[in-house]
Scaffold this motif. Structure first.
Motif: not given
Length: 165
Positions: A93-120
């Protein structure tokens, strides 16, 4: 760019080609070998015989170093995604923000969303999702063969400090 310990990649590839994917180009050949150990030897060295061709592990990883040298590519070790998931996702997410993108949700929530999306388990290549399993399958003979084929590959990738593993 995600890369993995070559030893674990080899073990995974042998299981995948032998047990999980009947259509894999190495399936019939691997099945013709007497055991996992013999299959692993072929995966390490590669094969070019009787119309069957698969490069060895060193050649497979040559391209990894090109990615590691790219200034605008974030390279992530698979092991970090498994063993240090939250820290790795935060770095992503840090790398994504370096591109100028603003994460539209609080960091903690963004991590939760990413973890939930990982479904190997939904991947047709998923077997165990663990790291370090090579230790259960590599004999001293496999280690010697691997070191002879790859030289300092593991040191260059940062998986070992030297070649005495």
């Amino acid at each position: 760019f995600i890369y993995r310990d070559p030893r674990d990649m080899l073990v995974s590839q042998v299981f995948f080609a032998t047990d999980m994917q009947d259509g894999h180009g190495m399936h019939a050949f691997y099945k013709s070998l007497p055991d996992f150990g013999e299959r692993l030897k072929v995966a390490i060295t590669g094969i070019d015989r009787d119309g069957l061709k698969m490069v060895g592990v060193k050649q497979r990883y040559e391209g990894v170093f090109e990615w590691l040298e790219q200034p605008h590519v974030m390279c992530i070790r698979f092991e970090d995604l498994i063993n240090n998931r939250d820290a790795t996702l935060n770095t992503m997410l840090d790398e994504l923000e370096k591109t100028g993108y603003t994460i539209p949700t609080p960091r903690e929530k963004a991590i939760e969303v990413l973890v939930e999306a990982i479904q190997p388990e939904k991947s047709h290549t998923f077997r165990s999702g663990e790291t370090g399993g090579w230790r259960e399958h590599f004999t001293d003979e496999h280690k010697t063969l691997f070191k002879g084929v790859t030289g300092d590959l593991l040191v260059r990738l940062g998986y070992e400090k030297d070649n005495t593993w």
